[in-house]
Design a protein around this motif. Structure first.
Motif, PDB file in Angstrom:
ATOM      1  N   LEU A   5       0.822  -1.205   0.000  1.00  0.00           N
ATOM      2  CA  LEU A   5       0.000   0.000   0.000  1.00  0.00           C
ATOM      3  C   LEU A   5       0.856   1.255   0.000  1.00  0.00           C
ATOM      4  O   LEU A   5       0.461   2.288  -0.549  1.00  0.00           O
ATOM      5  N   ASN A   6       2.021   1.180   0.599  1.00  0.00           N
ATOM      6  CA  ASN A   6       2.916   2.339   0.626  1.00  0.00           C
ATOM      7  C   ASN A   6       3.415   2.706  -0.770  1.00  0.00           C
ATOM      8  O   ASN A   6       3.889   3.824  -0.986  1.00  0.00           O
ATOM      9  N   LYS A   7       3.312   1.767  -1.712  1.00  0.00           N
ATOM     10  CA  LYS A   7       3.770   2.029  -3.075  1.00  0.00           C
ATOM     11  C   LYS A   7       2.756   2.840  -3.887  1.00  0.00           C
ATOM     12  O   LYS A   7       3.095   3.385  -4.930  1.00  0.00           O
ATOM     13  N   ILE A   8       1.514   2.899  -3.405  1.00  0.00           N
ATOM     14  CA  ILE A   8       0.472   3.582  -4.163  1.00  0.00           C
ATOM     15  C   ILE A   8       0.730   5.080  -4.161  1.00  0.00           C
ATOM     16  O   ILE A   8       1.005   5.691  -3.134  1.00  0.00           O
ATOM     17  N   LYS A   9       0.631   5.675  -5.351  1.00  0.00           N
ATOM     18  CA  LYS A   9       0.896   7.101  -5.509  1.00  0.00           C
ATOM     19  C   LYS A   9      -0.428   7.879  -5.499  1.00  0.00           C
ATOM     20  O   LYS A   9      -1.137   7.939  -6.499  1.00  0.00           O
ATOM     21  N   PHE A  10      -0.751   8.462  -4.371  1.00  0.00           N
ATOM     22  CA  PHE A  10      -1.928   9.314  -4.275  1.00  0.00           C
ATOM     23  C   PHE A  10      -1.611  10.666  -4.926  1.00  0.00           C
ATOM     24  O   PHE A  10      -0.460  11.114  -4.930  1.00  0.00           O
ATOM     25  N   ASP A  11      -2.635  11.320  -5.483  1.00  0.00           N
ATOM     26  CA  ASP A  11      -2.404  12.622  -6.113  1.00  0.00           C
ATOM     27  C   ASP A  11      -2.236  13.716  -5.063  1.00  0.00           C
ATOM     28  O   ASP A  11      -2.194  13.444  -3.851  1.00  0.00           O
ATOM     29  N   GLU A  12      -2.160  14.955  -5.532  1.00  0.00           N
ATOM     30  CA  GLU A  12      -1.901  16.074  -4.619  1.00  0.00           C
ATOM     31  C   GLU A  12      -3.030  16.281  -3.614  1.00  0.00           C
ATOM     32  O   GLU A  12      -2.852  16.924  -2.572  1.00  0.00           O
ATOM     33  N   LYS A  13      -4.218  15.707  -3.910  1.00  0.00           N
ATOM     34  CA  LYS A  13      -5.345  15.803  -2.980  1.00  0.00           C
ATOM     35  C   LYS A  13      -5.457  14.561  -2.095  1.00  0.00           C
ATOM     36  O   LYS A  13      -6.428  14.423  -1.341  1.00  0.00           O
ATOM     37  N   GLY A  14      -4.474  13.667  -2.221  1.00  0.00           N
ATOM     38  CA  GLY A  14      -4.488  12.456  -1.408  1.00  0.00           C
ATOM     39  C   GLY A  14      -5.431  11.391  -1.910  1.00  0.00           C
ATOM     40  O   GLY A  14      -5.868  10.529  -1.135  1.00  0.00           O
ATOM     41  N   TYR A  33     -13.098   7.232  -6.289  1.00  0.00           N
ATOM     42  CA  TYR A  33     -11.795   7.621  -5.749  1.00  0.00           C
ATOM     43  C   TYR A  33     -11.662   7.145  -4.306  1.00  0.00           C
ATOM     44  O   TYR A  33     -12.642   7.097  -3.551  1.00  0.00           O
ATOM     45  N   MET A  34     -10.447   6.797  -3.945  1.00  0.00           N
ATOM     46  CA  MET A  34     -10.135   6.392  -2.580  1.00  0.00           C
ATOM     47  C   MET A  34      -9.020   7.267  -2.031  1.00  0.00           C
ATOM     48  O   MET A  34      -8.129   7.680  -2.773  1.00  0.00           O
ATOM     49  N   ASN A  35      -9.098   7.528  -0.730  1.00  0.00           N
ATOM     50  CA  ASN A  35      -7.935   8.079  -0.046  1.00  0.00           C
ATOM     51  C   ASN A  35      -7.358   6.970   0.822  1.00  0.00           C
ATOM     52  O   ASN A  35      -7.848   5.832   0.789  1.00  0.00           O
ATOM     53  N   ALA A  36      -6.328   7.273   1.585  1.00  0.00           N
ATOM     54  CA  ALA A  36      -5.677   6.229   2.370  1.00  0.00           C
ATOM     55  C   ALA A  36      -6.649   5.580   3.353  1.00  0.00           C
ATOM     56  O   ALA A  36      -6.642   4.359   3.545  1.00  0.00           O
ATOM     57  N   GLU A  37      -7.516   6.413   3.951  1.00  0.00           N
ATOM     58  CA  GLU A  37      -8.446   5.880   4.950  1.00  0.00           C
ATOM     59  C   GLU A  37      -9.481   4.956   4.329  1.00  0.00           C
ATOM     60  O   GLU A  37      -9.760   3.860   4.847  1.00  0.00           O
ATOM     61  N   SER A  38     -10.079   5.377   3.215  1.00  0.00           N
ATOM     62  CA  SER A  38     -11.093   4.527   2.584  1.00  0.00           C
ATOM     63  C   SER A  38     -10.482   3.257   2.014  1.00  0.00           C
ATOM     64  O   SER A  38     -11.113   2.199   1.994  1.00  0.00           O
ATOM     65  N   LEU A  39      -9.236   3.353   1.548  1.00  0.00           N
ATOM     66  CA  LEU A  39      -8.549   2.168   1.040  1.00  0.00           C
ATOM     67  C   LEU A  39      -8.344   1.158   2.159  1.00  0.00           C
ATOM     68  O   LEU A  39      -8.590  -0.047   2.002  1.00  0.00           O
ATOM     69  N   ASN A  40      -7.896   1.642   3.310  1.00  0.00           N
ATOM     70  CA  ASN A  40      -7.707   0.756   4.450  1.00  0.00           C
ATOM     71  C   ASN A  40      -9.020   0.169   4.938  1.00  0.00           C
ATOM     72  O   ASN A  40      -9.085  -1.012   5.314  1.00  0.00           O
ATOM     73  N   LEU A  41     -10.081   0.970   4.918  1.00  0.00           N
ATOM     74  CA  LEU A  41     -11.398   0.460   5.311  1.00  0.00           C
ATOM     75  C   LEU A  41     -11.874  -0.627   4.360  1.00  0.00           C
ATOM     76  O   LEU A  41     -12.471  -1.626   4.778  1.00  0.00           O
ATOM     77  N   SER A  42     -11.633  -0.422   3.072  1.00  0.00           N
ATOM     78  CA  SER A  42     -12.026  -1.419   2.075  1.00  0.00           C
ATOM     79  C   SER A  42     -11.346  -2.753   2.346  1.00  0.00           C
ATOM     80  O   SER A  42     -11.976  -3.814   2.259  1.00  0.00           O
ATOM     81  N   ILE A  43     -10.065  -2.687   2.669  1.00  0.00           N
ATOM     82  CA  ILE A  43      -9.315  -3.912   2.946  1.00  0.00           C
ATOM     83  C   ILE A  43      -9.775  -4.543   4.253  1.00  0.00           C
ATOM     84  O   ILE A  43      -9.953  -5.762   4.352  1.00  0.00           O
ATOM     85  N   GLU A  44     -10.007  -3.717   5.253  1.00  0.00           N
ATOM     86  CA  GLU A  44     -10.414  -4.209   6.568  1.00  0.00           C
ATOM     87  C   GLU A  44     -11.807  -4.824   6.551  1.00  0.00           C
ATOM     88  O   GLU A  44     -12.037  -5.891   7.122  1.00  0.00           O
TER      89      GLU A  44
END
Length: 209
Positions: A5-14, A33-44
């Motif tokens: 997940l750390n490899k994912i390149k979020f844009d300037e708005k995250g 669109y996902m941000n870091a929080e929604s991505l983690n929630l999706s996985i969780e």
């Protein structure tokens, strides 16, 4: 987040675009669109969570409508700036009630250009609809009503017809009998509650061994 997940390149708005695809039919359902929080929630949670750019808040797909999307697999692209989310949808993906947000066509190739896996997935969906709705007079309804023994008998009969056609070197007959065998096999897979995507996954695993 883990190393992947750390490899994912979020844009300037995250944010990172998430392409949602039906894991079985491979039909593209929506782009969100996902941000870091929604991505983690999706996985969780194992269901899709996104970030709304208009409301500027997290949202759980199907949280109010019930049209959730169970995640089968998530992958990022070669540039790590987009995510493909393969899901098992529970209801339509589009807020307009359509199966997909991409229903309006601006170009369509000529008939005969559909891939084999695509037409099998489309046929699987039709069979699933027959299983759920049981329209009167439909042959697929008849097979499901008769039960597994009848379906197994038809699979065996069609397999034998394929063998006979091949033995006779009759390509035209072989073509038709092979199509009949594939259809009845898909009916059997539905009766056994085994998605075609799992068969494709097994073939893929064997291919890369």
């Amino acid at each position: 987040m883990n190393d992947s997940l750390n490899k994912i390149k979020f844009d300037e708005k995250g944010l990172v675009p998430a392409i949602v695809q039906d894991a079985s039919t491979k039909k593209v359902l929506t782009l969100a669109y996902m941000n870091a929080e929604s991505l983690n929630l999706s996985i969780e949670k194992g269901e899709t969570w996104f970030y709304s750019r208009s409301r500027q808040e997290l949202w759980h797909k199907g949280g109010t409508s019930g049209n959730t999307q169970r995640i089968i697999e998530m992958r990022y692209d070669c540039d790590q700036d987009a995510i493909l989310v393969e899901v098992e949808p529970e209801g339509p993906a589009c807020h307009k009630g359509n199966e997909s947000c991409f229903e309006e066509s601006i170009y369509k190739a000529e008939e005969g250009s559909v891939t084999g896996s695509s037409i099998l997935s489309q046929l699987e969906k039709v069979i699933a609809d027959r299983f759920d709705q049981r329209p009167e007079g439909a042959y697929t309804t008849y097979l499901f009503e008769e039960g597994v023994d009848k379906i197994l008998k038809k699979v065996g009969e069609e397999a034998a017809e394929v063998i006979i056609a091949a033995k006779n070197r009759d390509k035209e007959e072989l073509k038709w009998e092979s199509a009949d065998l594939l259809y009845h096999l898909l009916v059997l897979l539905k009766e056994q509650d085994l998605p075609l995507s799992q068969v494709f996954q097994t073939l893929e695993e064997r291919h890369y061994k």
